[in-house]
Write a protein that holds these residues in place. Structure first.
Motif, PDB file in Angstrom:
ATOM      1  N   LEU A   1       0.807  -1.178   0.040  1.00  0.00           N
ATOM      2  CA  LEU A   1      -0.020   0.148   0.083  1.00  0.00           C
ATOM      3  C   LEU A   1       0.851   1.246   0.051  1.00  0.00           C
ATOM      4  O   LEU A   1       1.767   1.202   0.629  1.00  0.00           O
ATOM      5  CB  LEU A   1      -0.853  -0.004   1.256  1.00  0.00           C
ATOM      6  N   ASP A   2       0.483   2.246  -0.848  1.00  0.00           N
ATOM      7  CA  ASP A   2       1.065   3.503  -0.702  1.00  0.00           C
ATOM      8  C   ASP A   2       0.651   4.170   0.828  1.00  0.00           C
ATOM      9  O   ASP A   2      -0.331   3.619   1.346  1.00  0.00           O
ATOM     10  CB  ASP A   2       0.906   4.371  -2.173  1.00  0.00           C
ATOM     11  N   GLU A   3       1.186   5.469   0.566  1.00  0.00           N
ATOM     12  CA  GLU A   3       0.761   6.219   2.050  1.00  0.00           C
ATOM     13  C   GLU A   3      -0.571   6.324   2.391  1.00  0.00           C
ATOM     14  O   GLU A   3      -1.258   6.288   3.418  1.00  0.00           O
ATOM     15  CB  GLU A   3       1.736   7.482   2.163  1.00  0.00           C
ATOM     16  N   GLN A   4      -1.258   6.951   1.268  1.00  0.00           N
ATOM     17  CA  GLN A   4      -2.771   7.260   1.328  1.00  0.00           C
ATOM     18  C   GLN A   4      -3.692   6.155   1.542  1.00  0.00           C
ATOM     19  O   GLN A   4      -4.342   5.991   2.253  1.00  0.00           O
ATOM     20  CB  GLN A   4      -3.131   8.203   0.049  1.00  0.00           C
ATOM     21  N   SER A   5      -3.296   4.841   0.787  1.00  0.00           N
ATOM     22  CA  SER A   5      -4.070   3.558   1.161  1.00  0.00           C
ATOM     23  C   SER A   5      -4.007   3.151   2.459  1.00  0.00           C
ATOM     24  O   SER A   5      -4.793   2.623   2.936  1.00  0.00           O
ATOM     25  CB  SER A   5      -3.493   2.633   0.154  1.00  0.00           C
ATOM     26  N   ALA A   6      -2.689   3.261   2.936  1.00  0.00           N
ATOM     27  CA  ALA A   6      -2.395   2.981   4.415  1.00  0.00           C
ATOM     28  C   ALA A   6      -3.151   3.704   5.623  1.00  0.00           C
ATOM     29  O   ALA A   6      -3.721   3.124   6.251  1.00  0.00           O
ATOM     30  CB  ALA A   6      -0.969   2.918   4.938  1.00  0.00           C
ATOM     31  N   VAL A   7      -3.121   4.897   5.140  1.00  0.00           N
ATOM     32  CA  VAL A   7      -4.188   5.878   5.893  1.00  0.00           C
ATOM     33  C   VAL A   7      -5.738   5.470   5.996  1.00  0.00           C
ATOM     34  O   VAL A   7      -6.195   5.340   6.780  1.00  0.00           O
ATOM     35  CB  VAL A   7      -3.756   7.209   5.732  1.00  0.00           C
ATOM     36  N   SER A   8      -6.002   5.126   4.646  1.00  0.00           N
ATOM     37  CA  SER A   8      -7.546   4.417   4.390  1.00  0.00           C
ATOM     38  C   SER A   8      -7.701   3.665   5.218  1.00  0.00           C
ATOM     39  O   SER A   8      -8.829   3.095   5.722  1.00  0.00           O
ATOM     40  CB  SER A   8      -7.788   4.638   2.948  1.00  0.00           C
ATOM     41  N   ARG A   9      -6.790   2.425   5.190  1.00  0.00           N
ATOM     42  CA  ARG A   9      -7.018   0.960   6.044  1.00  0.00           C
ATOM     43  C   ARG A   9      -6.896   1.286   7.414  1.00  0.00           C
ATOM     44  O   ARG A   9      -7.799   0.540   8.105  1.00  0.00           O
ATOM     45  CB  ARG A   9      -5.755   0.198   5.556  1.00  0.00           C
ATOM     46  N   VAL A  10      -6.150   2.340   7.952  1.00  0.00           N
ATOM     47  CA  VAL A  10      -6.402   2.533   9.509  1.00  0.00           C
ATOM     48  C   VAL A  10      -6.942   4.119   9.620  1.00  0.00           C
ATOM     49  O   VAL A  10      -6.237   5.091   9.571  1.00  0.00           O
ATOM     50  CB  VAL A  10      -5.144   2.498   9.988  1.00  0.00           C
ATOM     51  N   ASP A  11      -8.488   4.123   9.771  1.00  0.00           N
ATOM     52  CA  ASP A  11      -8.940   5.470   9.790  1.00  0.00           C
ATOM     53  C   ASP A  11      -8.804   6.291  11.000  1.00  0.00           C
ATOM     54  O   ASP A  11      -9.041   7.426  10.994  1.00  0.00           O
ATOM     55  CB  ASP A  11     -10.646   5.239   9.565  1.00  0.00           C
ATOM     56  N   ARG A  12      -7.823   5.633  11.968  1.00  0.00           N
ATOM     57  CA  ARG A  12      -7.418   6.559  13.169  1.00  0.00           C
ATOM     58  C   ARG A  12      -6.097   7.349  12.856  1.00  0.00           C
ATOM     59  O   ARG A  12      -5.722   7.820  13.935  1.00  0.00           O
ATOM     60  CB  ARG A  12      -7.503   5.613  14.424  1.00  0.00           C
ATOM     61  N   VAL A  13      -5.757   7.218  11.726  1.00  0.00           N
ATOM     62  CA  VAL A  13      -4.210   7.910  11.724  1.00  0.00           C
ATOM     63  C   VAL A  13      -4.407   8.829  10.488  1.00  0.00           C
ATOM     64  O   VAL A  13      -5.287   8.489   9.449  1.00  0.00           O
ATOM     65  CB  VAL A  13      -3.224   7.131  11.349  1.00  0.00           C
ATOM     66  N   ASN A  14      -3.638  10.004  10.378  1.00  0.00           N
ATOM     67  CA  ASN A  14      -3.960  10.744   9.351  1.00  0.00           C
ATOM     68  C   ASN A  14      -2.475  10.597   8.597  1.00  0.00           C
ATOM     69  O   ASN A  14      -1.363  10.384   9.329  1.00  0.00           O
ATOM     70  CB  ASN A  14      -4.193  12.349   9.446  1.00  0.00           C
ATOM     71  N   VAL A  15      -2.202  11.299   7.212  1.00  0.00           N
ATOM     72  CA  VAL A  15      -0.889  11.360   6.859  1.00  0.00           C
ATOM     73  C   VAL A  15       0.135  11.804   7.503  1.00  0.00           C
ATOM     74  O   VAL A  15       1.252  11.560   7.402  1.00  0.00           O
ATOM     75  CB  VAL A  15      -0.960  11.838   5.425  1.00  0.00           C
ATOM     76  N   LYS A  16      -0.037  12.968   8.218  1.00  0.00           N
ATOM     77  CA  LYS A  16       0.918  13.871   9.022  1.00  0.00           C
ATOM     78  C   LYS A  16       1.342  12.883  10.286  1.00  0.00           C
ATOM     79  O   LYS A  16       2.738  12.830  10.344  1.00  0.00           O
ATOM     80  CB  LYS A  16       0.311  14.925   9.629  1.00  0.00           C
ATOM     81  N   GLU A  17       0.417  12.283  10.741  1.00  0.00           N
ATOM     82  CA  GLU A  17       0.862  11.366  12.140  1.00  0.00           C
ATOM     83  C   GLU A  17       1.989  10.418  11.371  1.00  0.00           C
ATOM     84  O   GLU A  17       2.778   9.979  12.016  1.00  0.00           O
ATOM     85  CB  GLU A  17      -0.414  10.793  12.722  1.00  0.00           C
ATOM     86  N   LEU A  18       1.494   9.655  10.316  1.00  0.00           N
ATOM     87  CA  LEU A  18       1.906   8.310   9.787  1.00  0.00           C
ATOM     88  C   LEU A  18       3.447   8.783   9.359  1.00  0.00           C
ATOM     89  O   LEU A  18       4.340   8.252   9.790  1.00  0.00           O
ATOM     90  CB  LEU A  18       1.048   8.038   8.484  1.00  0.00           C
ATOM     91  N   ARG A  19       3.675  10.109   8.774  1.00  0.00           N
ATOM     92  CA  ARG A  19       4.959  10.500   8.308  1.00  0.00           C
ATOM     93  C   ARG A  19       5.833  10.773   9.796  1.00  0.00           C
ATOM     94  O   ARG A  19       6.978  10.501   9.551  1.00  0.00           O
ATOM     95  CB  ARG A  19       4.790  11.913   7.487  1.00  0.00           C
ATOM     96  N   VAL A  20       5.347  11.443  10.743  1.00  0.00           N
ATOM     97  CA  VAL A  20       6.032  11.391  12.028  1.00  0.00           C
ATOM     98  C   VAL A  20       6.406  10.263  12.570  1.00  0.00           C
ATOM     99  O   VAL A  20       7.604   9.850  13.014  1.00  0.00           O
ATOM    100  CB  VAL A  20       5.143  12.105  13.046  1.00  0.00           C
ATOM    101  N   TRP A  21       5.599   9.048  12.659  1.00  0.00           N
ATOM    102  CA  TRP A  21       5.806   7.683  12.959  1.00  0.00           C
ATOM    103  C   TRP A  21       6.952   7.113  12.207  1.00  0.00           C
ATOM    104  O   TRP A  21       8.021   6.327  12.683  1.00  0.00           O
ATOM    105  CB  TRP A  21       4.667   6.947  13.230  1.00  0.00           C
ATOM    106  N   VAL A  22       6.942   7.151  10.935  1.00  0.00           N
ATOM    107  CA  VAL A  22       8.169   6.883   9.780  1.00  0.00           C
ATOM    108  C   VAL A  22       9.141   7.491  10.407  1.00  0.00           C
ATOM    109  O   VAL A  22      10.329   6.693  10.470  1.00  0.00           O
ATOM    110  CB  VAL A  22       7.544   6.842   8.321  1.00  0.00           C
ATOM    111  N   ARG A  23       9.160   8.725  10.402  1.00  0.00           N
ATOM    112  CA  ARG A  23      10.492   9.337  10.570  1.00  0.00           C
ATOM    113  C   ARG A  23      11.161   9.117  11.968  1.00  0.00           C
ATOM    114  O   ARG A  23      12.408   8.949  12.166  1.00  0.00           O
ATOM    115  CB  ARG A  23      10.237  10.944  10.696  1.00  0.00           C
TER     116      ARG A  23
END
Length: 120
Positions: free
Chosen positions: A3-25
């Motif tokens: 899954l790309d970033e947007q699809s991952a966020v769609s799969r887990v509706d409790r996270v947004n792209v900004k949060e996900l990027r912070v967690w990846v960093r």
């Protein structure tokens, strides 16, 4: 599943792209690197869900997560190693398995004796 970033966020509706990027960093989620950016798999999605539970449901701080996540990773690694060891031992002759089991029990018994002595 990839899954790309947007699809991952769609799969887990409790996270947004900004949060996900912070967690990846922060290294809390470790997606593969594809031609068009990060690529998330099932393990990554499970990790994102875990982070949502710890951060949002349990309200754990970033400092606490920085301590807990490596401990959880080590626990999972140990479980994988024990599973591998069990698989290898299962292919050994019965006599070998019994000797190994007896030695483990002896070792555990000694550890329990040491724990009891420390409590007294």
């Amino acid at each position: 599943m990839r899954l790309d970033e947007q699809s991952a966020v769609s799969r887990v509706d409790r996270v947004n792209v900004k949060e996900l990027r912070v967690w990846v960093r922060a290294g809390w989620v470790r997606p593969a690197h594809g031609e068009n950016g990060p690529v998330f798999d099932e393990v990554d999605i499970a990790r994102i869900r875990l982070l949502c539970e710890l951060k949002k449901d349990m309200n754990l701080s970033t400092d606490t997560l920085a301590i807990i996540l490596p401990l959880l990773d080590r626990l999972h690694q140990t479980r994988r190693e024990l599973r591998d060891l069990t698989e290898v031992l299962s292919k050994e002759p019965e006599a070998v398995r019994q000797r190994v089991a007896a030695r483990i029990q002896k070792k555990i018994g000694r550890a329990e004796d040491d724990d009891t002595a420390q409590e007294n």
